[in-house]
Every structure is written in structure tokens, then in C-alpha cells.
Motif scaffolding. Sequence first.
Motif, PDB file in Angstrom:
ATOM      1  N   ASN A  64       0.856  -1.177   0.000  1.00  0.00           N
ATOM      2  CA  ASN A  64       0.000   0.000   0.000  1.00  0.00           C
ATOM      3  C   ASN A  64       0.900   1.238   0.000  1.00  0.00           C
ATOM      4  N   PRO A  65       0.669   2.207  -0.882  1.00  0.00           N
ATOM      5  CA  PRO A  65       1.537   3.381  -0.921  1.00  0.00           C
ATOM      6  C   PRO A  65       1.366   4.271   0.309  1.00  0.00           C
ATOM      7  N   LEU A  66       2.384   5.098   0.569  1.00  0.00           N
ATOM      8  CA  LEU A  66       2.364   6.047   1.676  1.00  0.00           C
ATOM      9  C   LEU A  66       2.250   7.466   1.146  1.00  0.00           C
ATOM     10  N   ILE A  67       1.681   8.348   1.946  1.00  0.00           N
ATOM     11  CA  ILE A  67       1.572   9.757   1.573  1.00  0.00           C
ATOM     12  C   ILE A  67       2.822  10.497   2.015  1.00  0.00           C
ATOM     13  N   VAL A  68       3.319  11.344   1.132  1.00  0.00           N
ATOM     14  CA  VAL A  68       4.521  12.132   1.400  1.00  0.00           C
ATOM     15  C   VAL A  68       4.114  13.545   1.821  1.00  0.00           C
ATOM     16  N   HIS A  69       4.777  14.044   2.868  1.00  0.00           N
ATOM     17  CA  HIS A  69       4.496  15.377   3.399  1.00  0.00           C
ATOM     18  C   HIS A  69       5.684  16.293   3.124  1.00  0.00           C
ATOM     19  N   VAL A  70       5.386  17.490   2.643  1.00  0.00           N
ATOM     20  CA  VAL A  70       6.418  18.500   2.381  1.00  0.00           C
ATOM     21  C   VAL A  70       5.962  19.837   2.949  1.00  0.00           C
ATOM     22  N   ASP A  71       6.869  20.822   2.946  1.00  0.00           N
ATOM     23  CA  ASP A  71       6.578  22.078   3.644  1.00  0.00           C
ATOM     24  C   ASP A  71       5.921  23.148   2.787  1.00  0.00           C
ATOM     25  N   SER A  72       5.820  22.931   1.461  1.00  0.00           N
ATOM     26  CA  SER A  72       5.252  23.979   0.604  1.00  0.00           C
ATOM     27  C   SER A  72       4.934  23.444  -0.785  1.00  0.00           C
ATOM     28  N   LYS A  73       4.158  24.207  -1.507  1.00  0.00           N
ATOM     29  CA  LYS A  73       3.867  23.887  -2.909  1.00  0.00           C
ATOM     30  C   LYS A  73       5.167  23.831  -3.714  1.00  0.00           C
ATOM     31  N   ALA A 105       5.397  10.886 -10.028  1.00  0.00           N
ATOM     32  CA  ALA A 105       6.636  11.138  -9.287  1.00  0.00           C
ATOM     33  C   ALA A 105       7.811  11.232 -10.254  1.00  0.00           C
ATOM     34  N   LYS A 106       8.758  12.108  -9.944  1.00  0.00           N
ATOM     35  CA  LYS A 106       9.990  12.109 -10.728  1.00  0.00           C
ATOM     36  C   LYS A 106      10.705  10.779 -10.528  1.00  0.00           C
ATOM     37  N   PRO A 107      11.208  10.179 -11.602  1.00  0.00           N
ATOM     38  CA  PRO A 107      11.848   8.855 -11.482  1.00  0.00           C
ATOM     39  C   PRO A 107      13.015   8.865 -10.499  1.00  0.00           C
ATOM     40  N   ASP A 108      13.173   7.754  -9.791  1.00  0.00           N
ATOM     41  CA  ASP A 108      14.310   7.553  -8.881  1.00  0.00           C
ATOM     42  C   ASP A 108      14.399   8.625  -7.800  1.00  0.00           C
ATOM     43  N   THR A 109      13.234   9.084  -7.359  1.00  0.00           N
ATOM     44  CA  THR A 109      13.199  10.099  -6.304  1.00  0.00           C
ATOM     45  C   THR A 109      12.841   9.486  -4.960  1.00  0.00           C
ATOM     46  N   PHE A 110      11.718   8.795  -4.915  1.00  0.00           N
ATOM     47  CA  PHE A 110      11.240   8.214  -3.660  1.00  0.00           C
ATOM     48  C   PHE A 110      11.617   6.742  -3.564  1.00  0.00           C
ATOM     49  N   ALA A 111      11.751   6.280  -2.334  1.00  0.00           N
ATOM     50  CA  ALA A 111      11.971   4.857  -2.111  1.00  0.00           C
ATOM     51  C   ALA A 111      10.791   4.082  -2.682  1.00  0.00           C
ATOM     52  N   SER A 112      11.062   2.925  -3.261  1.00  0.00           N
ATOM     53  CA  SER A 112      10.003   2.161  -3.929  1.00  0.00           C
ATOM     54  C   SER A 112       8.921   1.710  -2.953  1.00  0.00           C
ATOM     55  N   ASN A 113       9.261   1.561  -1.662  1.00  0.00           N
ATOM     56  CA  ASN A 113       8.246   1.152  -0.696  1.00  0.00           C
ATOM     57  C   ASN A 113       7.355   2.317  -0.258  1.00  0.00           C
ATOM     58  N   VAL A 114       7.687   3.517  -0.674  1.00  0.00           N
ATOM     59  CA  VAL A 114       6.791   4.663  -0.466  1.00  0.00           C
ATOM     60  C   VAL A 114       5.688   4.652  -1.512  1.00  0.00           C
ATOM     61  N   THR A 115       6.053   4.401  -2.748  1.00  0.00           N
ATOM     62  CA  THR A 115       5.100   4.439  -3.860  1.00  0.00           C
ATOM     63  C   THR A 115       4.485   3.076  -4.166  1.00  0.00           C
ATOM     64  N   ALA A 116       4.895   2.045  -3.435  1.00  0.00           N
ATOM     65  CA  ALA A 116       4.467   0.660  -3.702  1.00  0.00           C
ATOM     66  C   ALA A 116       4.797   0.259  -5.137  1.00  0.00           C
ATOM     67  N   GLY A 117       5.904   0.805  -5.644  1.00  0.00           N
ATOM     68  CA  GLY A 117       6.360   0.458  -6.978  1.00  0.00           C
ATOM     69  C   GLY A 117       5.618   1.143  -8.102  1.00  0.00           C
ATOM     70  N   LEU A 118       4.701   2.046  -7.760  1.00  0.00           N
ATOM     71  CA  LEU A 118       3.937   2.772  -8.778  1.00  0.00           C
ATOM     72  C   LEU A 118       4.727   3.984  -9.280  1.00  0.00           C
ATOM     73  N   PRO A 119       4.383   4.509 -10.467  1.00  0.00           N
ATOM     74  CA  PRO A 119       5.059   5.711 -10.956  1.00  0.00           C
ATOM     75  C   PRO A 119       4.489   6.992 -10.357  1.00  0.00           C
ATOM     76  N   THR A 120       3.459   6.848  -9.514  1.00  0.00           N
ATOM     77  CA  THR A 120       2.794   8.001  -8.922  1.00  0.00           C
ATOM     78  C   THR A 120       3.126   8.113  -7.435  1.00  0.00           C
ATOM     79  N   VAL A 121       2.844   9.300  -6.888  1.00  0.00           N
ATOM     80  CA  VAL A 121       3.030   9.530  -5.457  1.00  0.00           C
ATOM     81  C   VAL A 121       1.906  10.427  -4.955  1.00  0.00           C
ATOM     82  N   GLY A 122       1.475  10.172  -3.728  1.00  0.00           N
ATOM     83  CA  GLY A 122       0.528  11.052  -3.061  1.00  0.00           C
ATOM     84  C   GLY A 122       1.298  12.031  -2.204  1.00  0.00           C
ATOM     85  N   ILE A 123       1.009  13.317  -2.350  1.00  0.00           N
ATOM     86  CA  ILE A 123       1.807  14.337  -1.666  1.00  0.00           C
ATOM     87  C   ILE A 123       0.906  15.449  -1.154  1.00  0.00           C
TER      88      ILE A 123
END
Length: 329
Positions: A64-73, A105-123
Motif C-alpha cells: 500500500n503506498p504512503l503519503i509524502v508530506h512536504v513544507d510547501s507547494k 513522481a519524478k523517477p528515482d526520487t522516492f523509495a520504492s516502498n513509499v510508492t508501492a512500486g507505482l510511478p505516482t506519489v501522493g503528496i
Amino acid sequence: METKTILVDEHVNNDESYTQAVDYIRGGEVVAFPTETVYGLGANAMNGEAVDKIFEAKGRPTDNPLIVHVDSKETALEYVEDVPEKALQCMDAFWPGALTLIMQAKPDTFASNVTAGLPTVGIRVPNHPVALNLLKRLKQPVAAPSANTSGKPSPTLAEHVYFDMNGKIPLILDGGPTQVGIESTVLDMTSAPPVILRPGQVTKEQLEEVIGTVRLSSETKGNTPKSPGMKYAHYAPRAPLYLIEHNTKLIEKAIEYMHGKKKKIAVLSREKFETADYCFPLAVDKLYDSLRKCDQTDADLILACVLPENEDAALMNRLEKAADHKWFS
């Protein structure tokens, strides 16, 4: 390992507290911190070994993918690509806030266990001073699911986190009770029109005022979960939970029936039922706290009293998952 809890007051100098939290996360550890929705269990989103510790602490499946938190747009845009105009409009309208956007998601940015191997990310950018201060000092994206044992009610107080996570993580930042009380709305911006994968405080109507037509996940097909909360049971208390229509006579009859079987019953409701063994408030911002209070009782069964046609979509979503879609009959 004894988990340390540090009270963080936004009106007091908390440099030492934040420094400890930053050092732990940069060192590959997991730290719990408050957001406006629920408490999160945070690790460096680019460090796969650190993220593994989130799954270990929660006892959560890793598919299951994880949501990424950042400080700004501006920070968010450093980690995603092919961002549609509607996503930018949502960022301007709802961030900081309880809206997660699914983007490429930009390629090779997030750990694969964050995105569950998907090319997308929740942020998303959380709207809480403690979370924002931590993220600004850290200068790293933080993967942070709710800081609870997997499948159980999410934490809205630091003491909830401590109950589930003591001995599993080194540090909890205590920023007091969360304000929203349920997880963020998740909106898939890779679909046209965008799709709500998980309802939350930001409603379909509010989104459509900004970007036009938005669909619900129930209106779409596909089995690959792009968002947390789409695949496994969630939010369940210890005792079986059933939904029941908020009809006073029906509820009183159900209580009488259970008492006839020598069973104790807890009721979640907007009104007090004196015949119930336990009664706790039913509201979006009180839901998880009420479910956890049920766990502190000896109730054999929990009834959640709802008005199906008029109930808040986010509240019904969580209740249906907690009850595994079971209705009392």
C-alpha cells in the motif's frame, strides 16, 4: 526501547525538540508528529530502510503506498512531473491543508516502498505548525501514514500514539489534539476528470468549485491501490462494530436485544442513550477518539447510529471500513 514523548508548544521556543526529531529522521529513524488530520509516523521518504521501519512499527502490508508530506507547494513541485493545471489550482486553493494529490513522481526520487512500486506519489502540505516547522527544518520529504497499529483507529492524541507505538519508535512530538480528526482527502490527478480515492475534510463540492467535474472512486474501475485505505480493513475497534440507522426505537430495541443475550453494548451517537452500557459521541473530529474509548471498555458490541442519506461522506467512509460494511439487523 522506551518511546520519548515531547510536548511541543507553538508559542514556546522548541529548538531542542525539533533538533532531536530532525536528527532521528535524518539518521534513518521514525518519529511521530501531529498534523491537522491525525498523527503521522514519519520517515525520510527517500530512504527505503527508514520507510521499512514504518511498516514494521505499524505491522502494515508493504503493498500500500504512503503519503509524502512536504513544507510547501514549491517543495512539492521539486518531486513531481507532468503536473496538470488543475493540480496547481488545487495546491493554491487547499494547501496547506487536508488534501493529498496523486501525481507523477519524478523517477528515482522516492523509495520504492513509499510508492508501492507505482510511478505516482501522493503528496500534501499539512496545515499544522508543528508539522510545518519540522518539515522546514528537515528539508526532506517525509513519508507519514497514520501513527497507529495497522487496521486500528487512527491517533488524534499523542497518548493514542504512545499506546500503539511505545517501544517501537524513539520519539513522539506532542502537539495536542488534532483539529480535523480524520485523514486527508486523496485526489488522483492522473485521471481525467480527477478521482477522489478517499474522502476527507475537503469535499467533492469544494473541489468542483475550483477545478470542475470530479468523480468518486466508486464510479471508476481498477484494482491497483494508488492511495492508503483502499485495500485493507481500517479503523476497526476491538469489539465488532455495526452500523444502525439513527432511529431511536430501533436503537433501543437493539440495546434491549443485546442485553437479553447478556452482552454489553457501546453506542456511538449524536444523542445520549441511557440504556446503553457506554455511549460516546459520533462526529468526524471525535470518531477515532470514540472508537479508542470503546476499546477501553468491556463492550461486546458497538453500534454506530447513522443517517445513511445525510451522513458526511468522509465519516461514512471510515465507519463502513471500521464495520466492514456490516449493518445491525
